[in-house]
Design a protein around this motif. Structure first.
Motif, PDB file in Angstrom:
ATOM      1  N   MET A   1       0.844  -1.186   0.000  1.00  0.00           N
ATOM      2  CA  MET A   1       0.000   0.000   0.000  1.00  0.00           C
ATOM      3  C   MET A   1       0.884   1.242   0.000  1.00  0.00           C
ATOM      4  N   ASN A   2       0.604   2.177  -0.896  1.00  0.00           N
ATOM      5  CA  ASN A   2       1.316   3.448  -0.888  1.00  0.00           C
ATOM      6  C   ASN A   2       0.587   4.421   0.023  1.00  0.00           C
ATOM      7  N   VAL A   3       1.353   5.028   0.933  1.00  0.00           N
ATOM      8  CA  VAL A   3       0.821   6.039   1.833  1.00  0.00           C
ATOM      9  C   VAL A   3       1.607   7.327   1.632  1.00  0.00           C
ATOM     10  N   TYR A   4       0.913   8.439   1.753  1.00  0.00           N
ATOM     11  CA  TYR A   4       1.522   9.746   1.517  1.00  0.00           C
ATOM     12  C   TYR A   4       1.466  10.572   2.793  1.00  0.00           C
ATOM     13  N   PHE A   5       2.588  11.241   3.053  1.00  0.00           N
ATOM     14  CA  PHE A   5       2.719  12.081   4.240  1.00  0.00           C
ATOM     15  C   PHE A   5       3.089  13.496   3.831  1.00  0.00           C
ATOM     16  N   GLY A   6       2.599  14.462   4.600  1.00  0.00           N
ATOM     17  CA  GLY A   6       3.061  15.839   4.507  1.00  0.00           C
ATOM     18  C   GLY A   6       3.955  16.100   5.700  1.00  0.00           C
ATOM     19  N   LEU A   7       5.110  16.699   5.457  1.00  0.00           N
ATOM     20  CA  LEU A   7       6.055  17.018   6.518  1.00  0.00           C
ATOM     21  C   LEU A   7       6.249  18.519   6.587  1.00  0.00           C
ATOM     22  N   GLY A   8       6.385  19.035   7.808  1.00  0.00           N
ATOM     23  CA  GLY A   8       6.638  20.458   7.972  1.00  0.00           C
ATOM     24  C   GLY A   8       7.451  20.732   9.225  1.00  0.00           C
ATOM     25  N   THR A   9       8.286  21.768   9.149  1.00  0.00           N
ATOM     26  CA  THR A   9       9.105  22.187  10.280  1.00  0.00           C
ATOM     27  C   THR A   9       9.412  23.666  10.156  1.00  0.00           C
ATOM     28  N   ASN A  10       9.437  24.369  11.293  1.00  0.00           N
ATOM     29  CA  ASN A  10       9.872  25.767  11.246  1.00  0.00           C
ATOM     30  C   ASN A  10      10.762  26.139  12.428  1.00  0.00           C
ATOM     31  N   LEU A  11      11.348  25.142  13.077  1.00  0.00           N
ATOM     32  CA  LEU A  11      12.275  25.394  14.180  1.00  0.00           C
ATOM     33  C   LEU A  11      13.545  24.575  13.994  1.00  0.00           C
ATOM     34  N   GLY A  12      14.667  25.119  14.437  1.00  0.00           N
ATOM     35  CA  GLY A  12      15.926  24.378  14.411  1.00  0.00           C
ATOM     36  C   GLY A  12      16.485  24.238  13.010  1.00  0.00           C
ATOM     37  N   LYS A  14      16.010  22.987   9.902  1.00  0.00           N
ATOM     38  CA  LYS A  14      14.801  22.510   9.234  1.00  0.00           C
ATOM     39  C   LYS A  14      15.081  21.401   8.222  1.00  0.00           C
ATOM     40  N   GLU A  15      16.126  21.561   7.433  1.00  0.00           N
ATOM     41  CA  GLU A  15      16.440  20.525   6.447  1.00  0.00           C
ATOM     42  C   GLU A  15      16.774  19.212   7.159  1.00  0.00           C
ATOM     43  N   GLN A  16      17.551  19.300   8.219  1.00  0.00           N
ATOM     44  CA  GLN A  16      17.892  18.097   8.990  1.00  0.00           C
ATOM     45  C   GLN A  16      16.643  17.485   9.623  1.00  0.00           C
ATOM     46  N   ASN A  17      15.737  18.320  10.132  1.00  0.00           N
ATOM     47  CA  ASN A  17      14.493  17.809  10.718  1.00  0.00           C
ATOM     48  C   ASN A  17      13.716  16.968   9.704  1.00  0.00           C
ATOM     49  N   LEU A  18      13.597  17.470   8.471  1.00  0.00           N
ATOM     50  CA  LEU A  18      12.877  16.727   7.443  1.00  0.00           C
ATOM     51  C   LEU A  18      13.592  15.413   7.112  1.00  0.00           C
ATOM     52  N   ALA A  51       9.838  30.868   9.024  1.00  0.00           N
ATOM     53  CA  ALA A  51       9.264  30.248   7.836  1.00  0.00           C
ATOM     54  C   ALA A  51       9.312  28.733   7.986  1.00  0.00           C
ATOM     55  N   PHE A  52       8.486  28.056   7.229  1.00  0.00           N
ATOM     56  CA  PHE A  52       8.450  26.592   7.249  1.00  0.00           C
ATOM     57  C   PHE A  52       9.277  26.019   6.102  1.00  0.00           C
TER      58      PHE A  52
END
Length: 154
Positions: A1-12, A14-18, A51-52
């Motif tokens: 099954m393919n599942v899709y997620f939205g990811l968001g970050t605006n602290l710390g 950010k690229e590493q968080n994602l 910013a996010f």
């Protein structure tokens, strides 16, 4: 099954968080099939100086939706998210992992609604999602994700 997620970050970092969130999804939910570019976006639903950075990811899994929700909430907590948005009150966050689509499943429970009920209203969700899955059909509207995104731009 393919599942899709939205990811968001605006602290710390950010690229590493994602990147960490994507790594956790792969380790705990399933093989990553596709990952969008990272998009810098303004906060939505609240005011912040931060910013996010947003992305969309598709994973292949055999886990049921409520198990996935539990795992994504654990990932958020482990990464330092202290509270979820409640009743439309949003705030800064280290990471947000939203389950957007689980195949073509339509689900409405007190803890999880699929597809995500606000995704088609949010450019920061639809832009990366349309990048990786333009031909996937939204199970409620019957429109492709690419068409939903184009409608948002109009």
């Amino acid at each position: 099954m393919n599942v899709y997620f939205g990811l968001g970050t605006n602290l710390g970092d950010k690229e590493q968080n994602l990147r960490v969130a994507v790594q956790y999804i792969e380790e705990r939910i399933g093989k990553i099939v596709s990952l969008s570019a990272f998009y810098a976006t303004a906060p939505w639903g609240f005011t912040s100086a931060n910013a996010f950075l947003n992305a969309a990811v598709c994973a292949e899994t055999s886990l049921p939706p409520l198990k996935i929700l539990s795992i994504t909430q654990s990932i958020e907590q482990e990464m330092g998210r202290t509270h979820k948005s409640v009743n439309g009150v949003y705030g800064d966050r280290v990471i947000d992992v939203d389950l957007l689509l689980y195949g073509n499943l339509i689900l409405d429970t007190p803890t999880l609604k699929l597809p995500h009920p606000l995704m088609q209203e949010r450019r920061f969700v639809m832009e990366p999602l349309a990048e990786i899955a333009p031909d996937v059909v939204h199970p409620v509207s019957g429109k492709t994700l690419g068409n939903i995104y184009r409608d948002l731009l109009d």
